[in-house]
Design a protein around this motif. Structure first.
Motif, PDB file in Angstrom:
ATOM      1  N   LEU A   1     -12.144  -6.240  -1.680  1.00  0.00           N
ATOM      2  CA  LEU A   1     -11.865  -7.139  -2.787  1.00  0.00           C
ATOM      3  C   LEU A   1     -10.390  -7.507  -2.729  1.00  0.00           C
ATOM      4  N   LEU A   2     -10.097  -8.783  -2.826  1.00  0.00           N
ATOM      5  CA  LEU A   2      -8.715  -9.249  -2.850  1.00  0.00           C
ATOM      6  C   LEU A   2      -8.353  -9.690  -4.262  1.00  0.00           C
TER       7      LEU A   2
ATOM      8  N   ILE B   1      -1.443 -12.915  -2.421  1.00  0.00           N
ATOM      9  CA  ILE B   1      -2.197 -11.677  -2.612  1.00  0.00           C
ATOM     10  C   ILE B   1      -1.330 -10.687  -3.382  1.00  0.00           C
ATOM     11  N   ALA B   2      -1.870 -10.195  -4.466  1.00  0.00           N
ATOM     12  CA  ALA B   2      -1.164  -9.230  -5.305  1.00  0.00           C
ATOM     13  C   ALA B   2      -1.746  -7.826  -5.164  1.00  0.00           C
ATOM     14  N   GLY B   3      -2.942  -7.716  -4.587  1.00  0.00           N
ATOM     15  CA  GLY B   3      -3.556  -6.410  -4.440  1.00  0.00           C
ATOM     16  C   GLY B   3      -4.853  -6.489  -3.661  1.00  0.00           C
ATOM     17  N   ALA B   4      -5.379  -5.316  -3.358  1.00  0.00           N
ATOM     18  CA  ALA B   4      -6.645  -5.215  -2.634  1.00  0.00           C
ATOM     19  C   ALA B   4      -7.302  -3.888  -2.966  1.00  0.00           C
ATOM     20  N   ALA B   5      -8.611  -3.873  -2.882  1.00  0.00           N
ATOM     21  CA  ALA B   5      -9.375  -2.645  -3.100  1.00  0.00           C
ATOM     22  C   ALA B   5     -10.608  -2.712  -2.214  1.00  0.00           C
ATOM     23  N   GLY B   6     -11.142  -1.538  -1.911  1.00  0.00           N
ATOM     24  CA  GLY B   6     -12.346  -1.503  -1.105  1.00  0.00           C
ATOM     25  C   GLY B   6     -13.084  -0.195  -1.261  1.00  0.00           C
TER      26      GLY B   6
ATOM     27  N   ILE C   1     -14.402   4.886  -3.322  1.00  0.00           N
ATOM     28  CA  ILE C   1     -13.287   3.946  -3.270  1.00  0.00           C
ATOM     29  C   ILE C   1     -12.320   4.461  -2.213  1.00  0.00           C
ATOM     30  N   GLU C   2     -12.114   3.658  -1.179  1.00  0.00           N
ATOM     31  CA  GLU C   2     -11.246   4.033  -0.066  1.00  0.00           C
ATOM     32  C   GLU C   2      -9.809   3.569  -0.302  1.00  0.00           C
ATOM     33  N   ILE C   3      -9.673   2.411  -0.891  1.00  0.00           N
ATOM     34  CA  ILE C   3      -8.363   1.782  -1.089  1.00  0.00           C
ATOM     35  C   ILE C   3      -8.338   1.114  -2.452  1.00  0.00           C
ATOM     36  N   ALA C   4      -7.229   1.262  -3.162  1.00  0.00           N
ATOM     37  CA  ALA C   4      -6.968   0.518  -4.393  1.00  0.00           C
ATOM     38  C   ALA C   4      -5.450   0.379  -4.489  1.00  0.00           C
ATOM     39  N   PHE C   5      -4.967  -0.840  -4.349  1.00  0.00           N
ATOM     40  CA  PHE C   5      -3.525  -1.058  -4.328  1.00  0.00           C
ATOM     41  C   PHE C   5      -3.179  -2.372  -5.011  1.00  0.00           C
TER      42      PHE C   5
END
Length: 175
Positions: free
Chosen positions: A51-52, A61-66, A84-88
């Protein structure tokens, strides 16, 4: 400020997701070597969804999650678990409202792509007190747990409880 959440559905989305996370890999707060970080960044594009988060003006782009469906220890067959592997979110954009809206978008994406999801889990560094304060709200939810494992903490939350909590938070932050 207006933001847009967009699932990685096209190759250009996946490239933007990967490039953004690689650019910010030092800020991801992952206590691993770069090759291991790369597996956490790329896993959602292969085994789940990315998710962008875009700031609309200027369009950046202000963040991403996956997340991935299933866990490595069970060869990704336990599809009822979304990890959830990434949340930034870039530091200059962080805030309670954006966090709640981003989590809402991620939960919606999980629901659409993994309709059988029953549990959400994620790992964080055990020594991150700031993050622990933020995430303590999740451990107060019925059926949620927080378990120390070496230098990490594993959070497990029933999907329905997390979804309900996030919906209330988003409703409370709307103007």
């Amino acid at each position: 400020m207006s933001f847009l959440f967009r699932p990685c559905a096209l190759e250009m989305d996946e490239e933007a997701y990967a490039a953004f996370l690689i650019q910010h890999h030092d800020e991801l707060n992952l206590p691993y070597s770069f090759p291991m970080k790369l597996s956490f960044m790329g896993g959602p594009l292969i085994l789940g969804k990315g998710l962008l988060l875009f700031r609309e003006e200027p369009y950046e782009i202000a963040g991403a999650a996956g997340f991935v469906c299933g866990t490595g220890e069970h060869d990704y067959e336990d599809q009822h678990i979304c990890q959830i592997e990434i949340a930034f979110i870039r530091k200059e954009y962080r805030g309670t409202r954006l966090f709640a809206n981003g989590l809402h978008a991620l939960i919606d994406l999980m629901k659409k792509t993994s309709p059988g999801v029953q549990q959400v889990q994620f790992w964080v560094r055990a020594d991150d007190c700031r993050l622990d304060r933020l995430l303590s709200k999740f451990t107060a939810l019925p059926g949620a747990s927080k378990s120390p494992v070496n230098h990490l903490i594993l959070y497990k939350i029933p999907f329905s409880e997390l979804e309900g909590y996030v919906q209330k938070r988003v409703a409370a932050t709307r103007p």
